[in-house]
Design an enzyme around this catalytic site. Structure first.
Site, PDB file in Angstrom:
ATOM      1  N   LEU A 199      41.814  27.516  65.100  1.00  0.00           N
ATOM      2  CA  LEU A 199      41.729  28.907  64.640  1.00  0.00           C
ATOM      3  C   LEU A 199      41.329  28.986  63.176  1.00  0.00           C
ATOM      4  O   LEU A 199      40.627  29.906  62.753  1.00  0.00           O
ATOM      5  CB  LEU A 199      43.087  29.603  64.803  1.00  0.00           C
ATOM      6  CG  LEU A 199      43.793  29.502  66.153  1.00  0.00           C
ATOM      7  CD1 LEU A 199      45.149  30.190  66.085  1.00  0.00           C
ATOM      8  CD2 LEU A 199      42.934  30.103  67.232  1.00  0.00           C
ATOM      9  N   GLY A 200      41.814  28.016  62.407  1.00  0.00           N
ATOM     10  CA  GLY A 200      41.552  28.026  60.976  1.00  0.00           C
ATOM     11  C   GLY A 200      42.138  26.783  60.335  1.00  0.00           C
ATOM     12  O   GLY A 200      42.891  26.048  60.976  1.00  0.00           O
ATOM     13  N   HIS A 247      54.013  23.465  57.689  1.00  0.00           N
ATOM     14  CA  HIS A 247      54.407  23.997  58.992  1.00  0.00           C
ATOM     15  C   HIS A 247      55.937  23.985  59.090  1.00  0.00           C
ATOM     16  O   HIS A 247      56.587  23.072  58.574  1.00  0.00           O
ATOM     17  CB  HIS A 247      53.816  23.155  60.124  1.00  0.00           C
ATOM     18  CG  HIS A 247      52.343  23.377  60.300  1.00  0.00           C
ATOM     19  ND1 HIS A 247      51.465  22.343  60.538  1.00  0.00           N
ATOM     20  CD2 HIS A 247      51.609  24.522  60.275  1.00  0.00           C
ATOM     21  CE1 HIS A 247      50.239  22.855  60.654  1.00  0.00           C
ATOM     22  NE2 HIS A 247      50.298  24.166  60.492  1.00  0.00           N
ATOM     23  N   GLU A 270      47.194  30.364  57.085  1.00  0.00           N
ATOM     24  CA  GLU A 270      46.363  29.435  56.292  1.00  0.00           C
ATOM     25  C   GLU A 270      46.532  29.670  54.793  1.00  0.00           C
ATOM     26  O   GLU A 270      46.564  28.717  54.016  1.00  0.00           O
ATOM     27  CB  GLU A 270      44.884  29.559  56.676  1.00  0.00           C
ATOM     28  CG  GLU A 270      44.569  29.298  58.143  1.00  0.00           C
ATOM     29  CD  GLU A 270      45.083  27.977  58.668  1.00  0.00           C
ATOM     30  OE1 GLU A 270      45.386  27.068  57.873  1.00  0.00           O
ATOM     31  OE2 GLU A 270      45.203  27.847  59.905  1.00  0.00           O
ATOM     32  N   ASP A 275      50.020  35.835  67.310  1.00  0.00           N
ATOM     33  CA  ASP A 275      50.057  36.744  66.151  1.00  0.00           C
ATOM     34  C   ASP A 275      51.142  37.804  66.270  1.00  0.00           C
ATOM     35  O   ASP A 275      51.810  38.146  65.290  1.00  0.00           O
ATOM     36  CB  ASP A 275      48.692  37.427  65.977  1.00  0.00           C
ATOM     37  CG  ASP A 275      47.698  36.523  65.237  1.00  0.00           C
ATOM     38  OD1 ASP A 275      47.996  35.326  65.052  1.00  0.00           O
ATOM     39  OD2 ASP A 275      46.626  37.036  64.863  1.00  0.00           O
ATOM     40  N   ASP A 323      60.187  21.029  56.275  1.00  0.00           N
ATOM     41  CA  ASP A 323      59.106  21.805  55.659  1.00  0.00           C
ATOM     42  C   ASP A 323      59.350  21.963  54.166  1.00  0.00           C
ATOM     43  O   ASP A 323      58.652  22.743  53.500  1.00  0.00           O
ATOM     44  CB  ASP A 323      58.982  23.175  56.336  1.00  0.00           C
ATOM     45  CG  ASP A 323      60.234  24.021  56.152  1.00  0.00           C
ATOM     46  OD1 ASP A 323      61.251  23.505  55.627  1.00  0.00           O
ATOM     47  OD2 ASP A 323      60.208  25.207  56.530  1.00  0.00           O
ATOM     48  N   HIS A 337      49.481  27.850  53.697  1.00  0.00           N
ATOM     49  CA  HIS A 337      49.195  26.427  53.392  1.00  0.00           C
ATOM     50  C   HIS A 337      48.532  26.301  52.024  1.00  0.00           C
ATOM     51  O   HIS A 337      48.865  25.430  51.232  1.00  0.00           O
ATOM     52  CB  HIS A 337      48.216  25.838  54.418  1.00  0.00           C
ATOM     53  CG  HIS A 337      48.803  25.526  55.759  1.00  0.00           C
ATOM     54  ND1 HIS A 337      50.015  24.902  55.918  1.00  0.00           N
ATOM     55  CD2 HIS A 337      48.303  25.709  57.021  1.00  0.00           C
ATOM     56  CE1 HIS A 337      50.247  24.734  57.223  1.00  0.00           C
ATOM     57  NE2 HIS A 337      49.222  25.217  57.907  1.00  0.00           N
TER      58      HIS A 337
HETATM   59  N1  ARG Z   1      46.470  26.456  64.368  1.00  0.00           N
HETATM   60  C1  ARG Z   1      46.136  26.950  63.112  1.00  0.00           C
HETATM   61  C2  ARG Z   1      46.552  26.006  62.019  1.00  0.00           C
HETATM   62  O1  ARG Z   1      46.420  25.005  62.090  1.00  0.00           O
HETATM   63  C3  ARG Z   1      46.546  28.327  62.819  1.00  0.00           C
HETATM   64  C4  ARG Z   1      47.716  28.864  63.506  1.00  0.00           C
HETATM   65  C5  ARG Z   1      47.795  30.295  63.232  1.00  0.00           C
HETATM   66  N2  ARG Z   1      48.629  30.999  64.168  1.00  0.00           N
HETATM   67  C6  ARG Z   1      48.400  32.254  64.553  1.00  0.00           C
HETATM   68  N3  ARG Z   1      49.228  32.880  65.329  1.00  0.00           N
HETATM   69  N4  ARG Z   1      47.331  32.904  64.195  1.00  0.00           N
HETATM   70  O2  ARG Z   1      46.899  25.917  60.946  1.00  0.00           O
HETATM   71 ZN    ZN Z   2      48.772  25.334  59.930  1.00  0.00          ZN
HETATM   72 CA    CA Z   3      63.570  23.863  56.338  1.00  0.00          CA
END
Ligand code: ARG
Ligand code: ZN
Ligand code: CA
Length: 315
Positions: A186-187, A236, A227, A287, A246, A230
């Site tokens: 997704l990103g 995570h 993102e 989401d 985390d 991050h």
């Molecule tokens: N899988 C992605 C990541 O690695 C994004 C996850 C985002 N989740 C969402 N519900 N949009 O970092």
């Molecule tokens: Zn992530």
């Molecule tokens: Ca924690």
């Protein structure tokens, strides 16, 4: 805020000068007030040849902070966002409306004004972050057509030599590349401390914003929220390991990533079997199932922007 700091510094300097007056014999205090600061600076510059260049660095920083300063009076940091859109098909050429919707979602999620913030049955209501104090402003949109069907995760989209778009002012602006990533991604984001040439966030166009081509169940713009988390040094929530950490003390230990929308009361089997905080933006839920950062996560994010922090250049 900056003006306040400046006058505080000026007051301190004045104060110390008045004290020096009585002991400084080189300045004529009978006709005018004396202050030896400049004389002392000149002496230090004579004694230490590196002193002048440090002074120059400070001047450069000061000038930049005044011209480009993004720290608002209430302590909020304003972050200009540059979207770099790479498209082959017209549907990949994400509309301005869709890009703006992403900015709006980020602003809601990072200020705790998202409509689902008060979702009932949240066992973690007491450690929800309120306003994180980071505001996003659309700065510019750069578009480039391409023959590539997918870009992967090796940063090609960030390099003009590989058909992508180089970042714009990455030390003062958040660059977001919007393209088709492929592989079910997704990103992805670059954590603080990486090369500025690749700094920023990548979003698949189908998971950008909450309108246009935004696709269920990742159609509410939360991939960017995750993102950007991050990008501001959040890990995570499961610590990328079974019952991992985390590095945030107010988030519970999770077995692993959650997906979909877990049932209320879902517990981890890690030590203490805590309720999992699957509604946190740094989990992998859909989401519509994520709606909070924790207080501890807010502290980590703000630390990145503090004076001396890895993204202090954004202030
Ligand atoms: N899988 C992605 C990541 O690695 C994004 C996850 C985002 N989740 C969402 N519900 N949009 O970092
Ligand atoms: Zn992530
Ligand atoms: Ca924690």
């Amino acid at each position: 805020m900056k003006k306040l700091l400046l006058s505080a510094t000026a007051a301190l300097t004045l104060f110390s000068c008045q004290k020096e007056e009585t002991t400084n014999t080189t300045v004529d205090t009978t006709t005018h007030r004396g202050c030896a600061s400049h004389a002392v600076l000149e002496r230090q510059m004579q004694e230490d040849p590196t002193r002048a260049s440090r002074m120059q660095d400070i001047e450069k920083f000061t000038k930049n902070a005044i011209q480009n300063g993004r720290l608002l009076a209430d302590g909020t940091i304003e972050i200009p966002v540059v979207f770099n859109v790479l498209y082959r098909t017209t549907s990949e050429n994400t509309s301005l409306t869709q890009l703006q919707s992403q900015i709006d979602v980020l602003n809601k999620d990072f200020s705790a004004t998202n409509s689902d913030y008060n979702t009932s049955n949240n066992p973690y209501a007491s450690v929800r972050s309120g306003n994180v104090g980071i505001k996003f402003v659309l700065d510019q949109v750069i578009r480039k057509s391409t023959t590539k069907t997918s870009w992967g995760t090796a940063d090609a989209m960030k390099k003009s030599t590989q058909g992508g778009i180089n970042p714009t002012s990455p030390t003062t602006k958040l660059n977001i590349w919007v393209c088709t990533i492929g592989g079910g991604i997704l990103g992805y984001a670059q954590f603080p401390g990486g090369s500025s040439a690749t700094d920023g966030v990548v979003l698949d166009s189908k998971y950008t914003g909450n309108t246009g081509t935004a696709t269920y169940p990742f159609n509410l713009g939360r991939t960017a929220t995750h993102e950007v988390g991050h990008w501001m040094n959040l890990r995570h929530i499961w610590g990328d390991a079974t019952c991992g950490s985390d590095l945030v003390s107010d988030t519970p230990v999770h077995n692993a990533a959650n997906s979909g929308v877990p049932a209320v009361g879902h517990r981890s089997t890690c030590t203490g079997t805590p309720l999992e905080m699957y509604m946190n933006y740094m989990d992998y839920t859909d989401d519509r199932g994520m709606y909070m950062f924790s207080v501890g996560q807010k502290s980590r994010m703000k630390a990145v922007f503090a004076v001396g922090g890895s993204r202090a250049s954004f202030r």
